[in-house]
Design a protein around this motif. Structure first.
Motif, short mmCIF file in Angstrom:
data_model
loop_
_atom_site.label_atom_id
_atom_site.label_comp_id
_atom_site.label_asym_id
_atom_site.label_seq_id
_atom_site.Cartn_x
_atom_site.Cartn_y
_atom_site.Cartn_z
N VAL A 1 -5.72 6.26 12.48
CA VAL A 1 -6.72 5.26 12.06
C VAL A 1 -6.19 4.46 10.87
O VAL A 1 -6.24 3.22 10.86
N ARG A 2 -5.67 5.15 9.87
CA ARG A 2 -5.13 4.45 8.69
C ARG A 2 -3.93 3.59 9.06
O ARG A 2 -3.78 2.47 8.56
N ARG A 3 -3.06 4.12 9.92
CA ARG A 3 -1.90 3.32 10.35
C ARG A 3 -2.36 2.06 11.08
O ARG A 3 -1.82 0.98 10.88
N TYR A 4 -3.38 2.20 11.91
CA TYR A 4 -3.90 1.03 12.64
C TYR A 4 -4.49 0.00 11.67
O TYR A 4 -4.20 -1.19 11.76
N ILE A 5 -5.30 0.48 10.72
CA ILE A 5 -5.92 -0.44 9.76
C ILE A 5 -4.84 -1.17 8.96
O ILE A 5 -4.90 -2.39 8.80
N SER A 6 -3.85 -0.44 8.48
CA SER A 6 -2.80 -1.10 7.67
C SER A 6 -1.99 -2.10 8.50
O SER A 6 -1.56 -3.13 8.00
N SER A 7 -1.82 -1.81 9.78
CA SER A 7 -1.08 -2.75 10.63
C SER A 7 -1.89 -4.02 10.91
O SER A 7 -1.32 -5.09 11.11
N CYS A 8 -3.22 -3.91 10.91
CA CYS A 8 -4.07 -5.08 11.17
C CYS A 8 -3.90 -6.15 10.11
O CYS A 8 -4.06 -7.34 10.39
N PHE A 9 -3.64 -5.72 8.86
CA PHE A 9 -3.44 -6.75 7.85
C PHE A 9 -2.01 -6.76 7.33
O PHE A 9 -1.74 -7.18 6.22
N ASN A 10 -1.08 -6.34 8.20
CA ASN A 10 0.35 -6.46 7.94
C ASN A 10 0.74 -5.88 6.59
O ASN A 10 1.53 -6.48 5.84
N ALA A 11 0.17 -4.73 6.26
CA ALA A 11 0.47 -4.11 4.97
C ALA A 11 1.92 -3.65 4.91
O ALA A 11 2.51 -3.23 5.90
N MET A 12 2.50 -3.77 3.74
CA MET A 12 3.83 -3.26 3.48
C MET A 12 3.67 -1.88 2.85
O MET A 12 3.16 -1.77 1.73
N LEU A 13 4.02 -0.85 3.60
CA LEU A 13 3.84 0.51 3.12
C LEU A 13 5.05 0.94 2.30
O LEU A 13 6.18 0.89 2.78
N ILE A 14 4.78 1.35 1.08
CA ILE A 14 5.85 1.71 0.14
C ILE A 14 5.83 3.22 -0.09
O ILE A 14 4.78 3.80 -0.37
N ASP A 15 7.01 3.82 0.03
CA ASP A 15 7.17 5.25 -0.19
C ASP A 15 7.18 5.52 -1.70
O ASP A 15 8.05 5.04 -2.40
N ARG A 16 6.20 6.27 -2.17
CA ARG A 16 6.12 6.57 -3.60
C ARG A 16 6.79 7.89 -3.94
O ARG A 16 6.91 8.25 -5.10
N GLU A 17 7.21 8.62 -2.91
CA GLU A 17 7.74 9.96 -3.15
C GLU A 17 9.26 10.04 -3.05
O GLU A 17 9.90 10.72 -3.82
N GLU A 18 9.84 9.37 -2.09
CA GLU A 18 11.29 9.44 -1.91
C GLU A 18 11.94 8.14 -2.37
O GLU A 18 12.34 7.30 -1.57
N ALA B 1 0.84 -1.21 0.00
CA ALA B 1 0.00 0.00 0.00
C ALA B 1 0.87 1.25 0.00
O ALA B 1 2.05 1.20 0.38
N ALA B 2 0.28 2.35 -0.41
CA ALA B 2 1.00 3.62 -0.50
C ALA B 2 1.23 4.20 0.90
O ALA B 2 0.27 4.46 1.63
N LYS B 3 2.49 4.40 1.23
CA LYS B 3 2.85 4.93 2.55
C LYS B 3 2.27 6.32 2.79
O LYS B 3 1.79 6.62 3.88
N ASP B 4 2.27 7.16 1.76
CA ASP B 4 1.78 8.53 1.93
C ASP B 4 0.30 8.57 2.30
O ASP B 4 -0.14 9.45 3.03
N TYR B 5 -0.48 7.59 1.86
CA TYR B 5 -1.90 7.56 2.19
C TYR B 5 -2.16 6.82 3.50
O TYR B 5 -2.86 7.32 4.37
#
Length: 188
Positions: free
Chosen positions: A60-77, A50-54
């Protein structure tokens, strides 16, 4: 919770082996519903990308993404040797599978967008991984772009037969074939 999903495995069976599930992208629910549709042993070793910036924008978003072990990818740097593909390859090691959306962003139209090159580079760097096309139907109506509350409708998740990068297959040919593999599942 509010909406249901039918899950179909077409010419493939669930397996906890390392795979890259790639799907069309029309809703913020896509990753969650696709991940939830996997049998538990498969889900435990599968991480949506998933997009790290979003997804790190607020607690709330950080909690949701952690619940399903999302890999947050930086699209900007994006840095040399720190590309999103390099990060994904390093993070999955020899254990995890990934869920990716090669269109790059949620699509507003019925027709899928062209696929970005990340799926090609993932398959080139890890040719041992099965690439599993997935078609997600109707989630764009359950939670359309820009909406906050889901509509109680049914959706359908269809998994298709795995594919691999063929020897000497160009990036353009591969991405076209991968996109067609997802699109074809709409008609199954």
């Amino acid at each position: 919770m509010l909406s249901g999903a039918t899950v179909r495995w077409h010419e493939i069976q669930p397996d906890p082996c390392q795979r890259i599930y790639f799907a069309n992208h029309t809703s913020h629910l896509d990753a969650l519903v696709l991940w939830s549709s996997l049998p538990r042993p498969v889900r435990e070793v599968t991480r949506p990308v998933a997009a790290k910036d979003y997804w790190s924008k607020d607690p709330v978003r950080r909690y949701i993404s952690s619940c399903f072990n999302a890999m947050l990818i930086d699209r900007e740097e994006i840095k040399v040797h720190q590309s999103p593909v390099d990060v994904m390859i390093r993070e999955i090691g020899l254990k995890y599978s990934l869920i990716v959306f090669p269109e790059g962003t949620r699509n507003r139209d019925e027709e899928m967008q062209e696929f970005k090159s990340g799926l090609y580079y993932l398959s080139k760097k890890r040719p041992d991984l099965e690439l599993v096309p997935v078609y997600i139907d109707n989630l764009n109506r359950v939670l359309p772009r820009g909406e906050f509350l889901p509509v109680p409708l049914l959706s359908c998740i269809t998994f298709g037969p795995p594919m691999w990068l063929e020897p000497k297959e160009s990036k353009v040919e591969f991405l076209k074939r991968a996109r067609e593999a997802v699109r074809r599942l709409k008609e199954v």
